[in-house]
Design a protein around this motif. Sequence first.
Motif, short mmCIF file in Angstrom:
data_model
loop_
_atom_site.label_atom_id
_atom_site.label_comp_id
_atom_site.label_asym_id
_atom_site.label_seq_id
_atom_site.Cartn_x
_atom_site.Cartn_y
_atom_site.Cartn_z
N GLU A 154 -15.05 13.10 -17.53
CA GLU A 154 -16.02 14.18 -17.75
C GLU A 154 -15.90 14.75 -19.15
O GLU A 154 -16.91 15.03 -19.80
CB GLU A 154 -15.82 15.30 -16.72
CG GLU A 154 -16.30 14.97 -15.34
CD GLU A 154 -16.09 16.08 -14.35
OE1 GLU A 154 -16.89 16.17 -13.41
OE2 GLU A 154 -15.11 16.87 -14.49
N ALA A 199 -11.87 18.97 -8.53
CA ALA A 199 -11.74 17.54 -8.84
C ALA A 199 -10.79 16.87 -7.86
O ALA A 199 -11.07 15.76 -7.37
CB ALA A 199 -11.23 17.35 -10.28
N LYS A 253 -18.30 17.19 -7.44
CA LYS A 253 -17.49 18.30 -7.96
C LYS A 253 -18.40 19.44 -8.42
O LYS A 253 -18.13 20.61 -8.15
CB LYS A 253 -16.61 17.81 -9.10
CG LYS A 253 -15.72 18.88 -9.68
CD LYS A 253 -14.88 18.30 -10.82
CE LYS A 253 -14.79 19.30 -11.91
NZ LYS A 253 -15.37 19.02 -13.14
N LEU A 261 -11.05 11.46 -13.37
CA LEU A 261 -12.35 12.12 -13.33
C LEU A 261 -12.46 13.18 -14.41
O LEU A 261 -13.45 13.23 -15.15
CB LEU A 261 -12.58 12.75 -11.95
CG LEU A 261 -13.80 13.67 -11.80
CD1 LEU A 261 -15.09 12.93 -12.11
CD2 LEU A 261 -13.82 14.29 -10.41
N SER A 290 -18.19 13.30 -10.06
CA SER A 290 -18.53 14.42 -10.93
C SER A 290 -19.67 15.24 -10.34
O SER A 290 -19.64 16.47 -10.36
CB SER A 290 -18.92 13.88 -12.32
OG SER A 290 -19.20 14.94 -13.19
N ARG A 291 -20.66 14.56 -9.79
CA ARG A 291 -21.79 15.25 -9.14
C ARG A 291 -21.28 16.06 -7.94
O ARG A 291 -21.63 17.22 -7.77
CB ARG A 291 -22.82 14.23 -8.69
CG ARG A 291 -24.06 14.87 -8.04
CD ARG A 291 -24.83 13.91 -7.18
NE ARG A 291 -24.00 13.50 -6.06
CZ ARG A 291 -23.87 12.26 -5.62
NH1 ARG A 291 -24.52 11.27 -6.18
NH2 ARG A 291 -23.08 11.99 -4.59
N SER A 300 -17.38 12.28 -21.50
CA SER A 300 -18.84 12.26 -21.34
C SER A 300 -19.49 13.45 -22.02
O SER A 300 -20.56 13.34 -22.60
CB SER A 300 -19.22 12.27 -19.85
OG SER A 300 -18.79 11.09 -19.23
N GLU A 322 -11.74 24.00 -11.71
CA GLU A 322 -12.21 22.64 -12.03
C GLU A 322 -11.24 21.59 -11.51
O GLU A 322 -11.64 20.60 -10.91
CB GLU A 322 -12.35 22.47 -13.55
CG GLU A 322 -13.43 23.30 -14.18
CD GLU A 322 -14.80 22.66 -14.13
OE1 GLU A 322 -14.89 21.42 -14.03
OE2 GLU A 322 -15.79 23.40 -14.17
#
Length: 187
Positions: free
Chosen positions: A141, A99, A174, A137, A171-172, A144, A95
């Motif tokens: 996330e 990112a 990633k 980011l 985010s999309r 969110s 992750e």
Amino acid sequence: SPEMQRCDLAQSCLQAVALGRDPQVFLASAIDPPLVAAVETAMEQLVGINAVDNSDPDPEVCPVLLPIGEVLARLPLEPLLGRAVLLGCLLGIPEQSAALLVAAGGRTPFLGSRRDLADAQRAFCAWSDPLAAAKALLQWEKLSADAADPAAANRWAEEKHLSSARLANLSRDKAFLLRDMKRAAAP
């Protein structure tokens, strides 16, 4: 001058090897072929990251795709960036590595004047703009995903001089990269 003569050829060479072709011969057949030295440099890079074996002295023998090269050939990244993602996976931080790659390659999520921008970035990382963006980011996330209040992440972003829309795009991207990593059978 044609793009083939001025771009990094590592990905093109890797794809040629993946197709069982000799990159020198394959790329020489292009309408505006790259310089032989550029192809050699790209192949040296691929050998250096253990993506291909080009050690056979017989010029008629095509380079061989190694296991790392097989995975790299399936990723939508330049080989060196793909290798960084693989290392992130091997270290157990897919992750974070994804990112960092999307943050380094995309628009900054930070907003404001130069001074505000610098201060906002330093709040996340004082020595690296891409790392600051990646940290922002990842925090956005998490907010969110965890927030009972869907607007909480956007309020947080505004307080930190961040663009929620840009963070959503990163985010999309990633998520797409992580999906592609799984499809490529990255560890």
